[in-house]
Design an enzyme around this catalytic site. Structure first.
Site, PDB file in Angstrom:
ATOM      1  N   ARG A 143       0.858  -1.133  -0.047  1.00 14.75           N
ATOM      2  CA  ARG A 143       0.004   0.153  -0.139  1.00 14.75           C
ATOM      3  C   ARG A 143       0.886   1.192   0.054  1.00 14.75           C
ATOM      4  NH1 ARG A 143      -1.722   3.795   4.206  1.00 14.75           N
ATOM      5  NH2 ARG A 143      -4.189   4.263   3.918  1.00 14.75           N
ATOM      6  N   LEU A 144       0.954   1.965  -1.142  1.00 15.36           N
ATOM      7  CA  LEU A 144       1.725   3.321  -1.223  1.00 15.36           C
ATOM      8  C   LEU A 144       1.043   4.328  -0.642  1.00 15.36           C
ATOM      9  CD1 LEU A 144       3.124   2.823  -4.719  1.00 15.36           C
ATOM     10  CD2 LEU A 144       3.904   1.640  -2.843  1.00 15.36           C
ATOM     11  N   ASP A 145       1.514   4.592   0.624  1.00 20.89           N
ATOM     12  CA  ASP A 145       0.803   5.455   1.593  1.00 20.89           C
ATOM     13  C   ASP A 145       0.936   7.147   1.021  1.00 20.89           C
ATOM     14  OD1 ASP A 145      -0.489   6.502   3.965  1.00 20.89           O
ATOM     15  OD2 ASP A 145       1.438   7.390   4.353  1.00 20.89           O
ATOM     16  N   ALA A 146       0.014   7.802   0.959  1.00 22.30           N
ATOM     17  CA  ALA A 146       0.155   9.337   0.466  1.00 22.30           C
ATOM     18  C   ALA A 146       0.987   9.591  -0.814  1.00 22.30           C
ATOM     19  CB  ALA A 146       0.737  10.130   1.552  1.00 22.30           C
ATOM     20  N   VAL A 147       0.846   8.423  -1.628  1.00 21.24           N
ATOM     21  CA  VAL A 147       2.055   8.436  -2.873  1.00 21.24           C
ATOM     22  C   VAL A 147       1.497   9.669  -3.701  1.00 21.24           C
ATOM     23  CG1 VAL A 147       0.358   6.797  -4.230  1.00 21.24           C
ATOM     24  CG2 VAL A 147       3.148   6.998  -4.713  1.00 21.24           C
TER      25      VAL A 147
END
Length: 587
Positions: free
Chosen positions: A240-244
């Protein structure tokens, strides 16, 4: 070099050319591509094969539990062990995947200010506990890629002018034109920091304890590819790419959804699908709906995107008893190509995001929704817009409390309304994700809110394992009732081919008080009409509006009642949902 590796190397170079175009680098794209391939252990991989395009890595049996590693605690066992016991005792036959929210050492934001990406927070357990969960459940973990903790070794090295970290962080000047920058917070964007080389102003999208990386430096990209490889080795299969969306910054622009950001995601997917073909990328982009959809790329970017517009629209539907906004949005959503899918959720560790409702709900609807949530004990977090005005960013409230009434006030239909929200979500195109506190019917945690001083803490309760067990063993407990019914609904859902994440979906037109959609399995053998009464009054469904095929036998999967086609109408109780399915022959 094999043909496959040569093609992969060339593809990586093309990604790098887009990312670093116009930026002077100390090494060539070819050498940097080789470094990335070596870190992912792809250089000497004789068995390397190109990934099959448009491959679905999911099925109707996939259900994700969203939880912190310490959502369940005990004085006897580490929290990760308690979570594993809970999963095995209650969920193992229905839920097959777990999104384990940041479980690393951190300094703030309940894990999203990471101090050390390679360690497990000792207060939760160890890598052995994480790997044990990964052996039984498909494991999703956060790659907190936009920022890290100001207490990390990297940032301390930045202050000292030492490597690694010296050039890891994005800086700007207070005199720069930052008027277009999109912010999710109200805190000042720049943090004044005294370093060995003088005063620098470090970019902080979220808080001054969360310092943003500078991906113009290829060493930062190298570092995160190395982290991905390490996580793969420890059993993580969904990233899960957080705040990407905020990853790439460029002065004079909004610094969100930049072309380079999209290209970084594409590059990571290219590497990941060669290194671990069953691994997935999911982008966490809490932004307006149209912008969010761009992270699918052309089925070459994120495997899945968060359906961020669903929570505010669905909650609004159930508290107003009017589905017109939800229905309008549903009709506008493109079907996901094979190889991509939506990640559906209606509650999470964060709040109910309001930016994804921009352009979908009117200002008046938003005002009414916010006022209703405040009436039910919710809070509102703000952001600073590009015109320097504070605007509502998200509503902080537990979903169980958010649905305990309507715009008219609290009533006695909270439980069926809450379950209705989930039956709607469970049937939608995409993979369902369920926050642990929705699965358990957890209420607003005012004590944790007061102790932390952070709005989001209201929906981040920590259960004591022994207390939770007593509730779940008591049939009169609302927590037992919620969990039992949720698991029952999911056990039905996971057996239906028409609920495959990529099965056909069409929105039905049943007025504003009945919300419905039709799903058809990929092989076209099963049809399910998902119809919900989204009001606090009984409603009549005309079977002529549904058009059930007369040569088929039909059953409501939820109640197991056969549907007689001699009927002209069916009465739905307040917040009742029906999954009307034709009977299919199973192998």
């Amino acid at each position: 070099m094999s043909d496959v590796l040569t093609q992969l190397h060339e593809a990586i170079c093309r990604h790098l050319n887009v990312i670093y175009d116009g930026i002077p680098l100390s090494t060539s794209y070819e050498e940097l591509a080789h470094q990335l391939l070596a870190q992912m252990r792809l250089v000497n991989n004789a068995a390397l094969t190109p990934p099959a395009p448009h491959t679905n890595l999911w099925s109707e049996q996939d259900v994700v539990l969203i939880t912190y590693g310490d959502s369940i605690e005990s004085n006897v066992h580490p929290p990760l062990s308690c979570l594993h016991h809970f999963l095995n005792d209650y969920c193992k036959d229905v839920i097959n995947s777990v999104h384990l929210l940041p479980f690393f050492p951190y300094s703030s934001d309940d894990g999203f200010s990471v101090i050390d990406y390679s360690s497990v927070n000792e207060s939760m357990g160890s890598w052995e506990h994480v790997e044990a969960i990964a052996q039984r459940y498909r494991l999703m973990a956060d790659l907190v890629i936009n920022h890290c903790s100001a207490r990390s070794v990297w940032f301390e090295n930045f202050i000292r002018g030492e490597h690694p970290g010296k050039d890891y962080f994005f800086t700007a000047e207070p005199t720069d034109d930052l008027s277009k920058v999109v912010r999710p917070r109200t805190s000042p964007l720049l943090r004044e920091t005294i370093t060995r080389d003088g005063v620098k102003h470090v970019w902080c999208t979220f808080s001054h304890d969360q310092v943003d990386f500078d991906f113009r430096n290829p060493d930062v990209l190298n570092t995160f590819v190395d982290i991905i490889r390490y996580y793969l080795d420890n059993g993580i299969r969904i990233f899960r790419l957080d705040a990407v969306a905020f990853l790439w910054k460029e002065i004079g622009t909004p610094c969100i959804n930049q072309q380079q950001t999209h290209e970084v995601v594409k590059l990571l997917r290219t590497l990941l699908e060669h290194a671990q073909p069953d691994a997935m990328i999911i982008t966490e982009t809490n932004i307006p709906n149209r912008e969010n959809l761009t992270y699918f790329g052309n089925a070459n970017e994120a495997h899945a995107i968060y359906n961020f517009s669903l929570p505010p629209l669905l909650v609004n539907t159930l508290v107003t008893g009017d589905c017109r906004y939800l229905k309008s949005w549903m009709m506008s959503m493109p079907p996901a190509q094979h190889g991509t899918t939506y990640f559906n959720f209606i509650a999470s560790h964060d709040g109910i995001g309001l930016r994804p409702a921009e352009g979908l709900l009117s200002d008046k609807e938003l005002e009414t929704l916010i006022a209703t949530m405040q009436l039910f004990g919710g809070l509102v977090s703000m952001r600073t817009s590009s015109d320097n005005v504070q605007r509502p960013y998200e509503i902080n409230i537990s979903l169980f409390d958010a649905l305990k009434g309507t715009i008219k006030g609290e009533d006695q239909l909270g439980m069926p309304r809450f379950l209705c929200a989930h039956t709607i979500m469970f049937g939608l195109e995409g993979i369902p994700g369920i926050y642990i506190h929705s699965l358990l019917g957890t209420r607003n945690d005012y004590e944790r809110l007061e102790n932390s001083g952070h709005n989001r803490a209201i929906n981040r309760h920590r259960w004591q394992f022994e207390t939770l067990t007593k509730h779940l063993q008591n049939s009169d407990s609302p927590h037992h009732q919620v969990l039992s019914e949720m698991l029952r609904l999911l056990s039905i859902r996971t057996q239906q081919p028409a609920f495959h994440p990529n099965a056909t979906q069409f929105t039905l037109h049943l007025g504003t008080q009945l919300f419905g959609y039709w799903r058809q399995s990929i092989d076209r053998k099963q049809s399910i009409f998902c119809i919900s009464n989204i009001t606090d009054k009984s409603q009549l469904l005309s079977l002529a509006d549904v058009n059930l095929i007369g040569t088929e036998e039909w059953v409501d999967l939820i109640s197991s009642h056969a549907i007689s086609l001699s009927l002209t109408q069916i009465e739905l109780a307040p917040y009742q949902t029906m999954w009307l399915s034709n009977k299919i022959q199973r192998p």
